[in-house]
Design a protein around this motif. Structure first.
Motif, PDB file in Angstrom:
ATOM      1  N   ASN A   1       0.864  -1.175   0.000  1.00 30.05           N
ATOM      2  CA  ASN A   1       0.000   0.000   0.000  1.00 30.05           C
ATOM      3  C   ASN A   1       0.901   1.227   0.000  1.00 30.05           C
ATOM      4  O   ASN A   1       1.148   1.840   1.045  1.00 30.05           O
ATOM      5  CB  ASN A   1      -0.850  -0.027   1.289  1.00 30.05           C
TER       6      ASN A   1
ATOM      7  N   SER B   1      -6.113   3.407   0.944  1.00 31.26           N
ATOM      8  CA  SER B   1      -5.375   2.313   1.587  1.00 31.26           C
ATOM      9  C   SER B   1      -6.314   1.263   2.160  1.00 31.26           C
ATOM     10  O   SER B   1      -6.051   0.059   2.080  1.00 31.26           O
ATOM     11  CB  SER B   1      -4.458   2.864   2.678  1.00 31.26           C
TER      12      SER B   1
ATOM     13  N   ALA C   1      -6.478  -2.570   0.881  1.00 29.29           N
ATOM     14  CA  ALA C   1      -6.297  -3.638   1.865  1.00 29.29           C
ATOM     15  C   ALA C   1      -7.479  -4.601   1.834  1.00 29.29           C
ATOM     16  O   ALA C   1      -7.306  -5.825   1.922  1.00 29.29           O
ATOM     17  CB  ALA C   1      -6.126  -3.042   3.262  1.00 29.29           C
TER      18      ALA C   1
ATOM     19  N   ASN D   1       2.062  -1.670   4.564  1.00 30.20           N
ATOM     20  CA  ASN D   1       1.544  -0.311   4.438  1.00 30.20           C
ATOM     21  C   ASN D   1       2.688   0.684   4.579  1.00 30.20           C
ATOM     22  O   ASN D   1       3.561   0.512   5.421  1.00 30.20           O
ATOM     23  CB  ASN D   1       0.497  -0.034   5.514  1.00 30.20           C
TER      24      ASN D   1
ATOM     25  N   ILE E   1      -2.872   5.282   8.985  1.00 28.11           N
ATOM     26  CA  ILE E   1      -2.261   4.073   8.421  1.00 28.11           C
ATOM     27  C   ILE E   1      -1.660   3.210   9.525  1.00 28.11           C
ATOM     28  O   ILE E   1      -1.748   1.973   9.479  1.00 28.11           O
ATOM     29  CB  ILE E   1      -1.195   4.442   7.372  1.00 28.11           C
TER      30      ILE E   1
ATOM     31  N   THR F   1      -2.849  -0.581  10.258  1.00 28.05           N
ATOM     32  CA  THR F   1      -1.884  -1.683  10.276  1.00 28.05           C
ATOM     33  C   THR F   1      -2.066  -2.563  11.509  1.00 28.05           C
ATOM     34  O   THR F   1      -2.143  -3.787  11.404  1.00 28.05           O
ATOM     35  CB  THR F   1      -0.451  -1.141  10.213  1.00 28.05           C
TER      36      THR F   1
ATOM     37  N   ALA G   1       3.851  -2.275   8.690  1.00 32.88           N
ATOM     38  CA  ALA G   1       4.040  -0.950   8.109  1.00 32.88           C
ATOM     39  C   ALA G   1       5.511  -0.586   8.195  1.00 32.88           C
ATOM     40  O   ALA G   1       6.207  -1.016   9.116  1.00 32.88           O
ATOM     41  CB  ALA G   1       3.202   0.096   8.830  1.00 32.88           C
TER      42      ALA G   1
END
Length: 200
Positions: free
Chosen positions: A89, A119, A123, A143, A167, A171, A187
């Protein structure tokens, strides 16, 4: 394509960090799907580079801020590779430096639509293909966060920093949600990296 060959989709894969990820994955033997939104020439040049080095790759256009584009992008990977083993991502935007009291609603909404909603949508589609709950064989999602999520980027990009904070939360939550379904979610949080995201 070799049925045993692993596959990877990278959003925003034609330039910068995304392109570096595509190159490394191709060297590691992955078939690579390179997403781009507007710079088709850069994506096709990267495909040619990877193929010249013996890799397998293709470019797929799609705006991660548009749900129909996201679904079509993943369906293109299904058709080309027949499987998805890993997803990065990576696509995201920043804007010109500004204080929060100078930001328009349009700017903030665009930032969140691309960096956060995009995102989530990507996902979602990756999980549908990887999760054992959906008859998948597992996989990995990475991510792209940012050190800005911790620092806040005052006087510069608080909206961008906030999007990357989201984000981080995505995650952690998604990792716990799909851990028993064969999917690993992590991430990475780069600091300032010299790419053309700032120039553009």
């Amino acid at each position: 394509m070799n049925a045993d060959k692993k596959t990877l989709l990278v959003t925003g894969g034609s330039r910068g960090i995304g392109a570096a990820i595509c190159r490394q994955a191709s060297r590691a033997g992955y078939g690579v799907a390179i997403n781009y939104v507007s710079n088709r020439a850069a994506a096709e040049a990267l495909v040619a580079e990877l193929e010249a080095a013996g890799g397998e790759a293709f470019a797929v256009r799609g705006d991660v801020g548009n749900e129909a584009d996201v679904v079509a992008m993943f369906e293109a990977v299904d058709r080309a590779f027949g499987r998805l083993d890993a997803f990065v991502n990576n696509a995201g935007i920043v804007d010109v430096k500004a204080r929060v009291d100078e930001m328009s609603a349009e700017r903030i909404e665009r930032m969140m639509r691309i960096n956060v909603v995009g995102s989530f949508l990507c996902a979602r589609e990756a999980v549908k293909r990887m999760s054992t709950r959906h008859c998948g064989k597992g996989g990995a999602i990475v991510n792209l966060s940012s050190a800005a999520a911790r620092l806040g980027s005052p006087g510069e990009y608080v909206d961008y920093a906030a999007s990357k904070g989201a984000i981080d939360t995505l995650t952690v939550g998604l990792a716990r949600e799909v851990a028993l379904e064969g999917i690993r979610v992590n991430a990475v949080s780069p600091g300032i990296t010299e790419t053309d995201i700032h120039a553009s």
